[in-house]
Design a protein around this motif. Structure first.
Motif, PDB file in Angstrom:
ATOM      1  N   HIS B  42     -14.805 -11.680 -19.074  1.00  0.00           N
ATOM      2  CA  HIS B  42     -15.484 -11.166 -17.887  1.00  0.00           C
ATOM      3  C   HIS B  42     -14.684 -11.482 -16.611  1.00  0.00           C
ATOM      4  O   HIS B  42     -14.127 -12.563 -16.481  1.00  0.00           O
ATOM      5  CB  HIS B  42     -16.882 -11.777 -17.789  1.00  0.00           C
ATOM      6  N   PRO B  43     -14.632 -10.522 -15.663  1.00  0.00           N
ATOM      7  CA  PRO B  43     -13.821 -10.722 -14.464  1.00  0.00           C
ATOM      8  C   PRO B  43     -14.163 -11.981 -13.661  1.00  0.00           C
ATOM      9  O   PRO B  43     -13.261 -12.629 -13.126  1.00  0.00           O
ATOM     10  CB  PRO B  43     -14.109  -9.481 -13.620  1.00  0.00           C
ATOM     11  N   ASN B  46     -12.854 -14.851 -15.645  1.00  0.00           N
ATOM     12  CA  ASN B  46     -11.405 -14.804 -15.582  1.00  0.00           C
ATOM     13  C   ASN B  46     -10.910 -15.248 -14.209  1.00  0.00           C
ATOM     14  O   ASN B  46      -9.907 -15.946 -14.086  1.00  0.00           O
ATOM     15  CB  ASN B  46     -10.913 -13.386 -15.885  1.00  0.00           C
ATOM     16  N   GLY B  47     -11.647 -14.854 -13.164  1.00  0.00           N
ATOM     17  CA  GLY B  47     -11.272 -15.256 -11.804  1.00  0.00           C
ATOM     18  C   GLY B  47     -11.314 -16.768 -11.644  1.00  0.00           C
ATOM     19  O   GLY B  47     -10.409 -17.365 -11.068  1.00  0.00           O
ATOM     20  N   ARG B  97      -1.982  -4.297 -16.381  1.00  0.00           N
ATOM     21  CA  ARG B  97      -3.055  -4.291 -17.380  1.00  0.00           C
ATOM     22  C   ARG B  97      -3.013  -2.996 -18.184  1.00  0.00           C
ATOM     23  O   ARG B  97      -3.151  -2.993 -19.394  1.00  0.00           O
ATOM     24  CB  ARG B  97      -4.416  -4.445 -16.686  1.00  0.00           C
ATOM     25  N   PHE B 274      -3.967 -11.256 -15.911  1.00  0.00           N
ATOM     26  CA  PHE B 274      -4.544  -9.934 -15.692  1.00  0.00           C
ATOM     27  C   PHE B 274      -4.280  -8.991 -16.860  1.00  0.00           C
ATOM     28  O   PHE B 274      -4.763  -7.880 -16.888  1.00  0.00           O
ATOM     29  CB  PHE B 274      -4.025  -9.361 -14.367  1.00  0.00           C
ATOM     30  N   VAL B 277      -7.981  -8.964 -19.187  1.00  0.00           N
ATOM     31  CA  VAL B 277      -9.337  -8.513 -18.851  1.00  0.00           C
ATOM     32  C   VAL B 277      -9.622  -7.206 -19.584  1.00  0.00           C
ATOM     33  O   VAL B 277      -8.696  -6.489 -19.964  1.00  0.00           O
ATOM     34  CB  VAL B 277      -9.512  -8.334 -17.321  1.00  0.00           C
ATOM     35  N   ASP B 282     -11.496  -3.910 -14.163  1.00  0.00           N
ATOM     36  CA  ASP B 282     -11.768  -5.345 -14.137  1.00  0.00           C
ATOM     37  C   ASP B 282     -10.577  -6.130 -13.591  1.00  0.00           C
ATOM     38  O   ASP B 282     -10.740  -7.181 -12.983  1.00  0.00           O
ATOM     39  CB  ASP B 282     -12.099  -5.855 -15.537  1.00  0.00           C
ATOM     40  N   ALA B 283      -9.374  -5.621 -13.856  1.00  0.00           N
ATOM     41  CA  ALA B 283      -8.185  -6.296 -13.335  1.00  0.00           C
ATOM     42  C   ALA B 283      -8.231  -6.315 -11.809  1.00  0.00           C
ATOM     43  O   ALA B 283      -7.855  -7.287 -11.167  1.00  0.00           O
ATOM     44  CB  ALA B 283      -6.917  -5.603 -13.826  1.00  0.00           C
ATOM     45  N   SER B 286     -11.001  -8.777 -10.834  1.00  0.00           N
ATOM     46  CA  SER B 286     -10.661 -10.128 -11.248  1.00  0.00           C
ATOM     47  C   SER B 286      -9.797 -10.833 -10.211  1.00  0.00           C
ATOM     48  O   SER B 286      -9.998 -12.013  -9.922  1.00  0.00           O
ATOM     49  CB  SER B 286      -9.927 -10.043 -12.577  1.00  0.00           C
ATOM     50  N   TRP B 289     -12.100 -11.958  -7.454  1.00  0.00           N
ATOM     51  CA  TRP B 289     -12.852 -13.167  -7.793  1.00  0.00           C
ATOM     52  C   TRP B 289     -11.967 -14.396  -7.786  1.00  0.00           C
ATOM     53  O   TRP B 289     -12.370 -15.456  -7.303  1.00  0.00           O
ATOM     54  CB  TRP B 289     -13.549 -13.013  -9.146  1.00  0.00           C
TER      55      TRP B 289
END
Lengths: 85, 604
Positions: B42-43, B46-47, B97, B274, B277, B282-283, B286, B289
């Protein structure tokens, strides 16, 4: 996807990048460095304004820029039908 | 053992147990369930993990100390290490990505249809990452020397041993949950003391606002803002005004910021995050975040720096400047002062033999002359290592022992997690890209794994030994690493996406010239491989190139890289059709494949 469509999508993307990167440049290199001595004659709370941009303000703007980019690009993807299903 | 040592051992021990526990739990429970193909991470998670991976000893231990002593000038670190995420999010992350490979050299090798380009990328990556690890080693050495109350060198050796166990056992490897735990530890460790200190000095619990608030002296509002007070206190002792003090000239600050920004977007261990994700969109989020989680620390750091400086000055200069009793008696020095003296990172020399501590700027000729009139014989704080400030800060501010212990644990979390991530990037570059990818494609998996362990051990030893005489404070050393990444990897990646006409020859010449120029400039000033005494051409003014310091020279290297690549590519043949089609394809999100498993990505 037609080549014209592809080109238009890429052009819209580059246009968005140009706007966002201009703001990115102005808040950090502009307000935070080049114009900081001048902006320091104004104050924000107890902060000299140029100093505030260099140590606080630019960081807040950077965050906003990335989220604006993500939202705008996701909209563009849908508009041009190139989003991931 | 005193009360503080007990706290420190328990908190550090408890956090380590937590990381290891999570690592074991995450492996035992069905990891596959969490990472099923195409689902990825999840972004937001991942962040947070990216933030932990990325914020190192330079951010945690070193940066606020540099801010404390360079004031406004240290803004280059704040803007540089956050603004780079804008470049990363807008120019690289979504496209890489989409491309969907495991490592950065792999992308470069494929995009430039050339093994030579891949090898050059591997070399650049290793140079930048090893330099980065030297910076971590400095931070780890400082933290361990204080924690175990030994000299810096001994602290560094112990740190090397722990990093070795940590990275080679692989407990930290790519386990997102562990990194989230590390993020929580390090951000609490950073913000809790900052809130206490901000409340103390300004009555405002938010350090971001406290720095811009009125200064409260012993519970009474002074009617002055904190920054004005700080300016006044340090200028009375001959130091430069905090809020306008520069690092080099304006051009140097400009180049320094640019170098760090471009470098952030060119560092392989960040980029790799990256790749994992679930989707291209989402990249994009992310990166946003990651910056939010990083900004919590980065907007707190200026307050930590300024307040630490003010507290330090007030500890030593206890009365009006120039009066007999204005300076602290050496025998009355606080406990933290003695502890840091044992590490050798804080040194006092009673130059005028009065038994009191004079801390002022004796390089300021006007003030030095005035100081002579007070009977002062020079600055007596002969060494105040900037990298001790964050760790010493809660002690200087008289915060409770558990807070001090937490800060040590936070510093170790920051340094160890980043060092482990970098070592993985180095070892995978050698074993996967160089060995398996190029020289021995038929190598067995076991041999590849062994090679990566040997590479990792080698990198720890090299970085550790060079860390005995680091080319600067942790953040300064790390800045050089960013310069090397900025001058080599970022332009090759960006041109690979945005310039369809860029070909293999252009990219190779660009990377090679960018990193060579940057490295020669750094070595010229800091010594070959940073070994003291091997600087060359010192007949020239230290910062001869328009006043740009070696730490900031990556910006110039990047410009050279771009220019050389563009010119050479236009003079040579265009890349083949299929590569141009590949670039077209990378530019649109549709058709992105499933995300690689993060630990698979790191293993590669």
């Amino acid at each position: 996807m037609t080549p014209e469509n592809r080109a238009a999508y890429w052009k819209a993307n580059l246009g968005l990048l140009a706007i966002l990167l201009t703001i990115w440049f102005i808040v950090s290199y502009g307000f935070g460095i080049l114009l900081a001595p001048m902006l320091n004659s104004f104050s924000l709370g107890g902060y000299p304004l140029g100093f505030w941009f260099a140590q606080q303000g630019s960081i807040y703007v950077f965050m906003v820029l990335i989220f604006v980019y993500a939202y705008r690009m996701n909209t563009l993807d849908k508009q041009f039908g190139v989003d991931e299903e | 053992m005193d009360n503080l040592s007990i706290w420190t051992y328990s908190v550090v021990g408890a956090t380590f147990a937590l990381y290891i526990g999570i690592a074991i739990w995450a492996r035992a429970s069905s990891t596959a369930e969490f990472y099923v193909a195409g689902k990825g991470i999840h972004p937001v998670a991942n962040g947070m993990a990216t933030a932990a991976d990325w914020m190192s000893a330079a951010s945690f231990i070193s940066m606020a100390g540099l801010i404390a002593f360079n004031g406004y000038g240290a803004s280059v670190f704040l803007m540089g290490w956050t603004g780079g995420y804008v470049l990363l999010a807008l120019l690289l992350a979504p496209y890489l990505r989409k491309f969907g490979k495991f490592t950065v050299p792999e992308f470069i090798g494929d995009r430039y249809y050339s093994q030579a380009a891949r090898i050059v990328a591997v070399i650049c990556l290793i140079l930048a990452s090893v330099t980065y690890v030297i910076g971590q080693m400095k931070g780890i050495g400082v933290a361990f020397s204080r924690f175990l109350e030994t000299s810096y060198d001994v602290g560094l050796y112990i740190g090397m041993g722990i990093v070795f166990v940590y990275a080679v056992l692989g407990g930290m490897k790519g386990i997102t949950y562990t990194q989230i735990a590390q993020y929580c530890v390090l951000i609490l460790a950073y913000t809790i003391p900052a809130i206490f200190i901000s409340l103390n000095l300004t009555g405002n619990p938010l350090p971001q606002l406290g720095l811009g608030s009125g200064y409260v002296e012993n519970g009474v509002a002074s009617g002055m803002s904190l920054l004005d007070k700080l300016d006044q206190v340090i200028m009375e002792l001959g130091f430069q005004e905090y809020t306008t003090q520069k690092m080099g000239g304006t051009l140097n600050m400009f180049a320094y910021t640019l170098s760090l920004m471009i470098g952030t977007a060119g560092l392989p261990h960040v980029i790799i995050r990256f790749f994992t994700v679930p989707k291209v969109k989402d990249a994009r989020f992310s990166a946003g975040w990651a910056l939010v989680f990083i900004a919590i620390l980065y907007t707190t750091a200026p307050a930590v720096g300024a307040m630490a400086r003010l507290n330090l000055m007030n500890t030593i200069q206890i009365g009006p400047v120039g009066t007999e009793t204005g300076n602290l008696k050496y025998e009355d020095r606080p406990e933290w002062f003695k502890k840091w003296e044992t590490t050798g990172l804080l040194q006092f020399e009673d130059k005028n033999g009065d038994g009191r501590i004079q801390y002022y700027n004796d390089k300021n000729e006007d003030f030095a002359a005035k100081a002579e009139g007070f009977g002062w014989a020079g600055n007596e704080m002969v060494k105040v290592d900037r990298d001790i400030m964050v760790l010493a800060n809660p002690e200087i501010a008289n915060l409770p022992n558990w807070v001090i212990a937490l800060v040590v644990a936070g510093g170790l979390a920051a340094a160890l997690s980043t060092a482990a991530g970098l070592l993985l990037a180095i070892s995978s570059a050698i074993s996967h890209d160089l060995l398996k990818g190029i020289f021995k494609p038929d190598i067995s998996e076991k041999a590849e794994l062994n090679a990566s362990r040997v590479a990792m051990a080698g990198a720890i030893v090299v970085a550790g030994l060079l860390g005995l005489h680091p080319p600067g404070f942790a953040a300064g050393t790390v800045a050089i690493a960013f310069g090397l990444a900025a001058s080599s990897i970022f332009p090759a990646l960006m041109l690979g996406i945005f310039d369809k006409r860029m070909n293999n020859t252009g990219a190779i010449w660009g990377m090679a010239s960018g990193i060579t120029v940057t490295m020669l400039y750094v070595f010229q000033h800091k010594g070959i491989l940073f070994i003291p005494g091997t600087e060359f051409m010192m007949g020239m003014d230290p910062n001869w190139f328009f006043g740009i310091s070696p730490n900031a020279f990556g910006a110039v290297g990047a410009i050279i890289n771009f220019a050389v690549a563009l010119i050479v590519s236009r003079l040579t043949v265009a890349p083949p059709e299929n590569i141009q089609a590949l670039v077209e394809d990378v530019r649109v999100p549709r058709g992105a494949g499933a995300a690689p498993h993060i630990s698979a990505a790191l293993d590669h």
